[in-house]
Motif scaffolding. Structure first.
Motif, PDB file in Angstrom:
ATOM      1  N   ASP A 174       0.834  -1.206   0.000  1.00  0.00           N
ATOM      2  CA  ASP A 174       0.000   0.000   0.000  1.00  0.00           C
ATOM      3  C   ASP A 174       0.865   1.250   0.000  1.00  0.00           C
ATOM      4  OD1 ASP A 174      -2.320  -1.479   0.003  1.00  0.00           O
ATOM      5  OD2 ASP A 174      -2.504  -1.497   2.182  1.00  0.00           O
ATOM      6  N   LEU A 175       1.943   1.225   0.777  1.00  0.00           N
ATOM      7  CA  LEU A 175       2.844   2.388   0.820  1.00  0.00           C
ATOM      8  C   LEU A 175       3.542   2.565  -0.518  1.00  0.00           C
ATOM      9  CD1 LEU A 175       4.496   2.211   4.365  1.00  0.00           C
ATOM     10  CD2 LEU A 175       2.240   3.034   3.671  1.00  0.00           C
ATOM     11  N   GLN A 176       3.900   1.458  -1.150  1.00  0.00           N
ATOM     12  CA  GLN A 176       4.550   1.536  -2.457  1.00  0.00           C
ATOM     13  C   GLN A 176       3.629   2.199  -3.478  1.00  0.00           C
ATOM     14  OE1 GLN A 176       7.685   0.680  -3.269  1.00  0.00           O
ATOM     15  NE2 GLN A 176       8.188  -0.050  -1.221  1.00  0.00           N
ATOM     16  N   LYS A 177       2.346   1.831  -3.456  1.00  0.00           N
ATOM     17  CA  LYS A 177       1.391   2.421  -4.394  1.00  0.00           C
ATOM     18  C   LYS A 177       1.210   3.912  -4.131  1.00  0.00           C
ATOM     19  CE  LYS A 177      -1.245  -1.837  -5.130  1.00  0.00           C
ATOM     20  NZ  LYS A 177      -2.549  -2.517  -4.948  1.00  0.00           N
ATOM     21  N   ILE A 178       1.174   4.279  -2.849  1.00  0.00           N
ATOM     22  CA  ILE A 178       1.033   5.698  -2.489  1.00  0.00           C
ATOM     23  C   ILE A 178       2.239   6.479  -2.989  1.00  0.00           C
ATOM     24  CG2 ILE A 178       0.952   7.320  -0.553  1.00  0.00           C
ATOM     25  CD1 ILE A 178      -0.565   5.096   0.986  1.00  0.00           C
ATOM     26  N   ALA A 179       3.423   5.907  -2.811  1.00  0.00           N
ATOM     27  CA  ALA A 179       4.658   6.566  -3.242  1.00  0.00           C
ATOM     28  C   ALA A 179       4.689   6.717  -4.762  1.00  0.00           C
ATOM     29  CB  ALA A 179       5.867   5.769  -2.757  1.00  0.00           C
ATOM     30  N   GLU A 180       4.321   5.666  -5.483  1.00  0.00           N
ATOM     31  CA  GLU A 180       4.352   5.705  -6.946  1.00  0.00           C
ATOM     32  C   GLU A 180       3.363   6.732  -7.502  1.00  0.00           C
ATOM     33  OE1 GLU A 180       3.896   1.785  -8.510  1.00  0.00           O
ATOM     34  OE2 GLU A 180       5.552   0.973  -7.325  1.00  0.00           O
ATOM     35  N   ALA A 181       2.221   6.868  -6.823  1.00  0.00           N
ATOM     36  CA  ALA A 181       1.233   7.856  -7.273  1.00  0.00           C
ATOM     37  C   ALA A 181       1.757   9.279  -7.114  1.00  0.00           C
ATOM     38  CB  ALA A 181      -0.062   7.684  -6.479  1.00  0.00           C
ATOM     39  N   LYS A 182       2.736   9.469  -6.257  1.00  0.00           N
ATOM     40  CA  LYS A 182       3.320  10.793  -6.013  1.00  0.00           C
ATOM     41  C   LYS A 182       4.480  11.064  -6.971  1.00  0.00           C
ATOM     42  CE  LYS A 182       3.176  14.387  -3.168  1.00  0.00           C
ATOM     43  NZ  LYS A 182       1.961  15.170  -2.858  1.00  0.00           N
ATOM     44  N   GLY A 183       4.851  10.086  -7.772  1.00  0.00           N
ATOM     45  CA  GLY A 183       6.062  10.192  -8.570  1.00  0.00           C
ATOM     46  C   GLY A 183       5.931  10.962  -9.876  1.00  0.00           C
ATOM     47  N   VAL A 184       7.057  11.094 -10.551  1.00  0.00           N
ATOM     48  CA  VAL A 184       7.129  11.740 -11.868  1.00  0.00           C
ATOM     49  C   VAL A 184       7.907  10.817 -12.801  1.00  0.00           C
ATOM     50  CG1 VAL A 184       6.972  14.096 -11.002  1.00  0.00           C
ATOM     51  CG2 VAL A 184       9.211  12.998 -11.154  1.00  0.00           C
ATOM     52  N   SER A 185       7.853  11.101 -14.099  1.00  0.00           N
ATOM     53  CA  SER A 185       8.547  10.260 -15.068  1.00  0.00           C
ATOM     54  C   SER A 185       9.218  11.119 -16.136  1.00  0.00           C
ATOM     55  CB  SER A 185       7.572   9.275 -15.722  1.00  0.00           C
ATOM     56  OG  SER A 185       6.583   9.970 -16.454  1.00  0.00           O
ATOM     57  N   ALA A 186      10.154  10.513 -16.831  1.00  0.00           N
ATOM     58  CA  ALA A 186      10.841  11.177 -17.945  1.00  0.00           C
ATOM     59  C   ALA A 186      11.091  10.149 -19.041  1.00  0.00           C
ATOM     60  CB  ALA A 186      12.163  11.779 -17.469  1.00  0.00           C
ATOM     61  N   GLU A 187      11.098  10.601 -20.274  1.00  0.00           N
ATOM     62  CA  GLU A 187      11.305   9.680 -21.397  1.00  0.00           C
ATOM     63  C   GLU A 187      12.693   9.052 -21.352  1.00  0.00           C
ATOM     64  OE1 GLU A 187      10.500  11.755 -25.010  1.00  0.00           O
ATOM     65  OE2 GLU A 187       8.352  11.312 -24.920  1.00  0.00           O
ATOM     66  N   TRP A 188      12.717   7.764 -21.626  1.00  0.00           N
ATOM     67  CA  TRP A 188      13.969   7.006 -21.716  1.00  0.00           C
ATOM     68  C   TRP A 188      13.999   6.423 -23.126  1.00  0.00           C
ATOM     69  CZ3 TRP A 188      17.457   5.195 -17.641  1.00  0.00           C
ATOM     70  CH2 TRP A 188      18.383   4.246 -18.061  1.00  0.00           C
ATOM     71  N   LYS A 189      14.694   7.106 -24.028  1.00  0.00           N
ATOM     72  CA  LYS A 189      14.726   6.686 -25.422  1.00  0.00           C
ATOM     73  C   LYS A 189      16.155   6.395 -25.866  1.00  0.00           C
ATOM     74  CE  LYS A 189      10.509   8.839 -27.193  1.00  0.00           C
ATOM     75  NZ  LYS A 189       9.906   9.669 -28.257  1.00  0.00           N
ATOM     76  N   VAL A 190      16.329   5.180 -26.375  1.00  0.00           N
ATOM     77  CA  VAL A 190      17.629   4.768 -26.922  1.00  0.00           C
ATOM     78  C   VAL A 190      17.363   4.182 -28.304  1.00  0.00           C
ATOM     79  CG1 VAL A 190      19.663   3.321 -26.629  1.00  0.00           C
ATOM     80  CG2 VAL A 190      18.474   4.232 -24.603  1.00  0.00           C
ATOM     81  N   LYS A 191      17.870   4.818 -29.341  1.00  0.00           N
ATOM     82  CA  LYS A 191      17.627   4.349 -30.710  1.00  0.00           C
ATOM     83  C   LYS A 191      18.671   3.319 -31.131  1.00  0.00           C
ATOM     84  CE  LYS A 191      20.044   8.367 -32.638  1.00  0.00           C
ATOM     85  NZ  LYS A 191      19.896   9.595 -33.457  1.00  0.00           N
ATOM     86  N   THR A 192      18.327   2.545 -32.145  1.00  0.00           N
ATOM     87  CA  THR A 192      19.237   1.523 -32.643  1.00  0.00           C
ATOM     88  C   THR A 192      20.543   2.122 -33.154  1.00  0.00           C
ATOM     89  OG1 THR A 192      19.486  -0.264 -34.280  1.00  0.00           O
ATOM     90  CG2 THR A 192      18.156   1.627 -34.937  1.00  0.00           C
ATOM     91  N   ASN A 193      21.606   1.356 -33.054  1.00  0.00           N
ATOM     92  CA  ASN A 193      22.905   1.807 -33.550  1.00  0.00           C
ATOM     93  C   ASN A 193      23.163   1.335 -34.985  1.00  0.00           C
ATOM     94  OD1 ASN A 193      23.119  -0.891 -32.974  1.00  0.00           O
ATOM     95  ND2 ASN A 193      25.085  -0.750 -31.915  1.00  0.00           N
ATOM     96  N   LEU A 194      22.112   0.843 -35.653  1.00  0.00           N
ATOM     97  CA  LEU A 194      22.263   0.343 -37.028  1.00  0.00           C
ATOM     98  C   LEU A 194      21.759   1.323 -38.075  1.00  0.00           C
ATOM     99  CD1 LEU A 194      21.089  -3.362 -36.529  1.00  0.00           C
ATOM    100  CD2 LEU A 194      23.434  -2.461 -36.488  1.00  0.00           C
ATOM    101  N   MET A 195      21.393   2.518 -37.671  1.00  0.00           N
ATOM    102  CA  MET A 195      20.791   3.464 -38.601  1.00  0.00           C
ATOM    103  C   MET A 195      21.721   3.855 -39.746  1.00  0.00           C
ATOM    104  SD  MET A 195      18.741   5.901 -35.892  1.00  0.00           S
ATOM    105  CE  MET A 195      18.001   6.932 -37.153  1.00  0.00           C
ATOM    106  N   LYS A 196      23.026   3.880 -39.513  1.00  0.00           N
ATOM    107  CA  LYS A 196      23.986   4.306 -40.538  1.00  0.00           C
ATOM    108  C   LYS A 196      24.771   3.138 -41.132  1.00  0.00           C
ATOM    109  CE  LYS A 196      23.006   8.622 -39.562  1.00  0.00           C
ATOM    110  NZ  LYS A 196      22.210   9.460 -40.514  1.00  0.00           N
ATOM    111  N   ARG A 197      24.364   1.908 -40.839  1.00  0.00           N
ATOM    112  CA  ARG A 197      25.149   0.747 -41.261  1.00  0.00           C
ATOM    113  C   ARG A 197      24.575   0.023 -42.469  1.00  0.00           C
ATOM    114  NH1 ARG A 197      27.069  -1.978 -35.500  1.00  0.00           N
ATOM    115  NH2 ARG A 197      27.851  -0.033 -34.557  1.00  0.00           N
ATOM    116  N   GLY A 198      23.532   0.556 -43.054  1.00  0.00           N
ATOM    117  CA  GLY A 198      22.981  -0.036 -44.274  1.00  0.00           C
ATOM    118  C   GLY A 198      22.071  -1.228 -43.994  1.00  0.00           C
TER     119      GLY A 198
END
Length: 339
Positions: A174-198
Motif C-alpha cells: 500500500d505504501l509503495q502504491k502511495i509513493a508511486e502515485a506521487k512520482g514523476v517520469s521522464a522519457e527514456w529513449k535509446v535508438k538503434t545503432n544500425l541506422m547508418k550501417r545499411g
C-alpha cells in the motif's frame, strides 16, 4: 346529696372518654402522618432513582479515538511534497552514454528544497523483443533538494520511461502504491545503432484474396519513413514470397556478397485483417503487418512485431493507401527503438 355524686361521676366519665378520644385521634393523626411521610420518602427515592437511571441511559457512550493506519500516516507525510523533473538526457544511441543525467527535485509546499529525502529510481534494464524489464536504485537528495541519475551506456534500444518517486522505509504494498502515485517520469529513449550501417527492406503486400502482389508499396513506404528518421544506406530487396515466413530460408536465400555489404534486413508481410467494408462514413480498410528485423551477419532475428491498423475514406483505394502509410509509420518507429 346522691344526685351530686352521680353528676360528678358522670362528668368524670365524660371527661375521661373525651380525653381518650382526643388521644386516639392524636395517635391516629400521628400514624397517618408517619405513613404519609413514608410514602413521600418512597416517592422521592423512586424519583431520584428514575432520574439517575435517565442520566445513565441518556449519557452518550465515550467516543473511541481511532488510530490512523500506516498508509494514512504515510499519505499525510507526503501531502506537502512535490517532485519535478529538472532535466533529462534526450535520445541516446545504443552502446553510447547518455548526453547528461536525469535530474529530479523535491520541494515542500513553499517551494523550498527538501534535503536528505530518499527517492527511488525505476529505469529500463532490458528489452526483449519490445518487452521492457526494470531495475531500481534509491538515491538521497542533496542540500539543493535534487538527485542526479546518470545511467550506464545502454546496450539495448528502447522507447520507455524512467520513474522517480518517494522511497518508503517499508515494503508494504500500500505504501509503495502511495509513493508511486506521487512520482514523476521522464522519457527514456535509446535508438538503434544500425541506422547508418545499411540495410534491406522486403515487405510483401497481399490482396484481399490472400495472394502476394507484385507491387512493393509497403516496402517503399517503410523505406521513406526510415530515411526521414535518419537511416542511410538502406533500400528495397525482393525476398521470394514462399520464404517470407521462414527466417532461416530468408537468410539462406540472400547471397553472401549481399549479406556482407549491409547489416540488417527488415522483412515480412502486409495482409488484410478482414475484407474492406463500406459504411456510412465510407470504405474501411484493416491491415495486419507481421515484420521481423534480422542481423545479416549472423542470421539472428533482432526484433519481431505484429501490428494492425485501419483507416476509412470515401474511396476504397485511398483507404488502402492511408492504412499502408499508417502501418509504415508505426513499423518504422518500432524498428528505431527495438532493433
Amino acid at each position: 346529696m346522691k344526685k351530686v355524686v352521680f353528676s360528678f361521676i358522670v362528668a368524670a366519665s365524660v371527661l375521661s372518654f373525651a380525653c381518650k378520644s382526643t388521644q386516639s385521634v392524636i395517635e391516629e393523626n400521628v400514624k397517618i402522618t408517619d405513613e404519609a411521610k413514608s410514602v413521600s420518602e418512597k416517592d422521592i427515592s423512586s424519583d431520584n432513582n428514575t432520574d439517575d437511571n435517565n442520566i445513565i441511559e441518556n449519557s452518550a457512550p465515550e467516543e473511541k479515538i481511532q488510530e490512523k493506519s500506516e498508509a494514512e500516516l504515510y499519505t499525510k507525510s507526503l501531502e506537502k511534497i512535490t517532485l519535478s523533473v529538472i532535466s533529462s538526457p534526450g535520445i541516446a544511441t545504443k552502446g553510447r552514454s547518455f548526453a547528461k543525467p536525469f535530474v529530479v527535485k523535491v520541494s515542500d509546499s513553499e517551494k523550498n528544497p527538501v534535503a536528505d529525502f530518499q527517492l527511488k529510481v525505476r529505469y529500463p534494464s532490458e528489452n526483449k523483443n519490445g518487452k521492457i524489464s526494470y531495475s531500481e536504485e534509491v538515491l538521497k537528495t542533496g542540500s539543493d533538494g535534487t538527485i542526479s541519475f546518470m545511467p550506464s551506456a545502454a546496450d539495448f534500444s528502447c522507447n520507455a520511461k524512467a520513474y522517480f518517486f518517494p522511497a518508503p522505509d517499508s515494503e508494504n504494498e500500500d505504501l509503495q502504491k502511495i509513493a508511486e502515485a506521487k512520482g514523476v517520469s521522464a522519457e527514456w529513449k535509446v535508438k538503434t545503432n544500425l541506422m547508418k550501417r545499411g540495410g534491406l527492406i522486403s515487405l510483401i503486400d497481399y490482396s484481399q484474396k490472400n495472394i502476394p502482389l507484385r507491387e512493393t508499396a509497403s516496402s517503399s513506404l517503410l523505406l521513406k519513413e526510415l530515411i526521414n528518421s535518419g537511416f542511410s544506406g538502406v533500400g528495397n530487396y525482393d525476398v521470394p514470397s514462399k520464404d517470407i515466413d521462414d527466417a532461416q530460408a530468408v537468410y539462406s536465400g540472400i547471397p553472401e556478397f549481399v549479406r556482407s555489404s549491409v547489416s540488417y534486413l527488415v522483412f515480412g508481410t502486409i495482409k488484410y485483417a478482414e475484407p474492406i467494408t463500406k459504411g456510412d462514413t465510407g470504405f474501411t480498410c484493416s491491415l495486419t503487418a507481421t515484420v521481423s528485423c534480422m542481423d545479416l551477419k549472423t542470421g539472428k532475428v533482432l526484433y519481431s512485431t505484429k501490428k494492425q491498423t485501419s483507416c476509412t475514406d470515401i474511396q476504397d483505394w485511398k483507404a488502402i493507401n492511408m492504412t499502408r502509410e499508417k502501418l509504415a509509420q508505426e513499423i518504422g518507429q518500432s524498428i528505431i527503438f527495438n532493433m
